[in-house]
Design a protein around this motif. Structure first.
Motif, PDB file in Angstrom:
ATOM      1  N   ARG A  50       0.831  -1.187   0.000  1.00 19.48           N
ATOM      2  CA  ARG A  50       0.000   0.000   0.000  1.00 19.48           C
ATOM      3  C   ARG A  50       0.878   1.254   0.000  1.00 19.48           C
ATOM      4  O   ARG A  50       1.838   1.350   0.735  1.00 19.48           O
ATOM      5  N   SER A  51       0.540   2.205  -0.809  1.00 22.44           N
ATOM      6  CA  SER A  51       1.312   3.441  -0.830  1.00 22.44           C
ATOM      7  C   SER A  51       0.937   4.280   0.386  1.00 22.44           C
ATOM      8  O   SER A  51      -0.120   4.104   0.980  1.00 22.44           O
ATOM      9  N   ARG A  52       1.801   5.196   0.697  1.00 20.28           N
ATOM     10  CA  ARG A  52       1.502   6.038   1.860  1.00 20.28           C
ATOM     11  C   ARG A  52       0.371   6.991   1.522  1.00 20.28           C
ATOM     12  O   ARG A  52       0.176   7.359   0.374  1.00 20.28           O
ATOM     13  N   ARG A  53      -0.343   7.383   2.506  1.00 26.22           N
ATOM     14  CA  ARG A  53      -1.489   8.264   2.306  1.00 26.22           C
ATOM     15  C   ARG A  53      -0.982   9.677   2.021  1.00 26.22           C
ATOM     16  O   ARG A  53      -0.097  10.181   2.695  1.00 26.22           O
ATOM     17  N   ASN A  54      -1.550  10.297   1.007  1.00 28.28           N
ATOM     18  CA  ASN A  54      -1.179  11.650   0.631  1.00 28.28           C
ATOM     19  C   ASN A  54      -2.394  12.543   0.857  1.00 28.28           C
ATOM     20  O   ASN A  54      -3.296  12.606   0.022  1.00 28.28           O
ATOM     21  N   ASP A  55      -2.427  13.201   1.995  1.00 30.53           N
ATOM     22  CA  ASP A  55      -3.576  14.038   2.335  1.00 30.53           C
ATOM     23  C   ASP A  55      -3.691  15.220   1.383  1.00 30.53           C
ATOM     24  O   ASP A  55      -2.706  15.704   0.838  1.00 30.53           O
ATOM     25  N   TRP A  56      -4.917  15.680   1.227  1.00 32.26           N
ATOM     26  CA  TRP A  56      -5.188  16.807   0.343  1.00 32.26           C
ATOM     27  C   TRP A  56      -4.998  18.112   1.109  1.00 32.26           C
ATOM     28  O   TRP A  56      -5.621  18.340   2.138  1.00 32.26           O
ATOM     29  N   ILE A  77      -5.149  16.564 -15.076  1.00 35.73           N
ATOM     30  CA  ILE A  77      -5.317  16.990 -13.679  1.00 35.73           C
ATOM     31  C   ILE A  77      -4.571  16.027 -12.757  1.00 35.73           C
ATOM     32  O   ILE A  77      -3.863  16.453 -11.839  1.00 35.73           O
ATOM     33  N   ALA A  78      -4.729  14.734 -13.013  1.00 33.94           N
ATOM     34  CA  ALA A  78      -4.055  13.722 -12.191  1.00 33.94           C
ATOM     35  C   ALA A  78      -2.543  13.893 -12.251  1.00 33.94           C
ATOM     36  O   ALA A  78      -1.851  13.811 -11.234  1.00 33.94           O
ATOM     37  N   THR A  79      -2.018  14.155 -13.437  1.00 33.65           N
ATOM     38  CA  THR A  79      -0.577  14.351 -13.591  1.00 33.65           C
ATOM     39  C   THR A  79      -0.126  15.623 -12.865  1.00 33.65           C
ATOM     40  O   THR A  79       0.888  15.618 -12.171  1.00 33.65           O
ATOM     41  N   ALA A  80      -0.888  16.693 -13.013  1.00 34.38           N
ATOM     42  CA  ALA A  80      -0.524  17.969 -12.393  1.00 34.38           C
ATOM     43  C   ALA A  80      -0.527  17.883 -10.867  1.00 34.38           C
ATOM     44  O   ALA A  80       0.335  18.471 -10.205  1.00 34.38           O
ATOM     45  N   LEU A  81      -1.478  17.135 -10.322  1.00 33.35           N
ATOM     46  CA  LEU A  81      -1.586  17.020  -8.858  1.00 33.35           C
ATOM     47  C   LEU A  81      -0.820  15.821  -8.303  1.00 33.35           C
ATOM     48  O   LEU A  81      -0.814  15.608  -7.085  1.00 33.35           O
ATOM     49  N   ARG A  82      -0.224  15.039  -9.203  1.00 30.47           N
ATOM     50  CA  ARG A  82       0.543  13.848  -8.819  1.00 30.47           C
ATOM     51  C   ARG A  82      -0.300  12.879  -8.000  1.00 30.47           C
ATOM     52  O   ARG A  82       0.081  12.425  -6.933  1.00 30.47           O
ATOM     53  N   ARG A  83      -1.483  12.584  -8.538  1.00 34.09           N
ATOM     54  CA  ARG A  83      -2.425  11.653  -7.922  1.00 34.09           C
ATOM     55  C   ARG A  83      -3.019  10.764  -8.994  1.00 34.09           C
ATOM     56  O   ARG A  83      -2.898  11.046 -10.179  1.00 34.09           O
TER      57      ARG A  83
END
Length: 102
Positions: A50-56, A77-83
């Motif tokens: 599991r990847s670490r949680r990346n809070d918004w 958008i996903a690429t820009a926000l790295r999500r």
């Protein structure tokens, strides 16, 4: 050694094996004792897939709103926000942000 004493010794030996203590006079590992993996001793969370949680952050949400408002494609958008695209869809849905192009 009577039967009751012998039974008590066997029970104590089994209990020692269950909690991982060495049995007296046993230089080698007992054949019934399970090997412990590094995962169990170091904690499964260190080696989890599991990847670490990346809070918004509030900055992330502001940027998501801006990109969605100008009709940026989901992948961009996903690429820009790295999500992931799933993370973007979920957060946009929870925040009431429309990802449909205008």
């Amino acid at each position: 050694m009577n039967e009751l004493t012998r039974l008590a010794c066997v029970q104590e030996t089994v209990m020692d094996m269950d909690i991982g203590r060495s049995v007296e006079g046993d230089d080698e590992r007992h054949p019934l004792r399970r090997e412990r993996s590094s995962r169990s001793t170091l904690g499964a969370t260190l080696f989890s897939r599991r990847s670490r949680r990346n809070d918004w952050s509030s900055e992330d949400l502001r940027r998501l709103r801006e990109l969605a408002a100008i009709g940026t494609p989901l992948d961009a958008i996903a690429t820009a926000l790295r999500r992931t695209t799933s993370a973007i869809k979920n957060k946009a849905g929870m925040q009431g942000i429309s990802l449909r192009p205008r």
